[in-house]
Design an enzyme around this catalytic site. Sequence first.
Site, short mmCIF file in Angstrom:
data_model
loop_
_atom_site.label_atom_id
_atom_site.label_comp_id
_atom_site.label_asym_id
_atom_site.label_seq_id
_atom_site.Cartn_x
_atom_site.Cartn_y
_atom_site.Cartn_z
N ASN A 104 -6.30 -2.69 2.97
CA ASN A 104 -6.27 -4.12 3.27
C ASN A 104 -7.69 -4.60 3.55
O ASN A 104 -8.43 -3.94 4.27
CB ASN A 104 -5.41 -4.42 4.49
CG ASN A 104 -3.92 -4.33 4.22
OD1 ASN A 104 -3.48 -4.36 3.08
ND2 ASN A 104 -3.14 -4.22 5.27
N ARG A 123 0.83 -1.21 0.00
CA ARG A 123 0.00 0.00 0.00
C ARG A 123 0.86 1.26 0.00
O ARG A 123 0.57 2.22 -0.71
CB ARG A 123 -0.95 0.00 1.20
CG ARG A 123 -2.03 -1.06 1.11
CD ARG A 123 -2.93 -1.07 2.32
NE ARG A 123 -2.14 -1.31 3.52
CZ ARG A 123 -2.42 -0.84 4.73
NH1 ARG A 123 -3.50 -0.11 4.93
NH2 ARG A 123 -1.65 -1.11 5.76
#
Length: 90
Positions: free
Chosen positions: A37, A19
């Site tokens: 997530n 990320r």
Amino acid sequence: MKKTVHLNLTGHVQGVGLRYSVYNIALRLNITGYAKNLYDGSVEIVAEGNEEDINMLIDYIKNGLRWARVESIAQKWDDYQGMYHTFEIM
């Protein structure tokens, strides 16, 4: 042409800096949206911007991540929504 894409990444994609890496590339490419997530171990990405820039982001996800192992990327393209002002990690 501006577009919106919803991506779902599976594989070894959580806990490996994916990320954060996507965030940095998205900022450089002027892409807005988020990376998040999910409880099933996948990562959801929503990206808005120029289609060419989004394709560069997807290419980076496929080929440029050092520690992640992306096994599949589900893509759903939509018309540009303009819902985000920056790119965020959620």
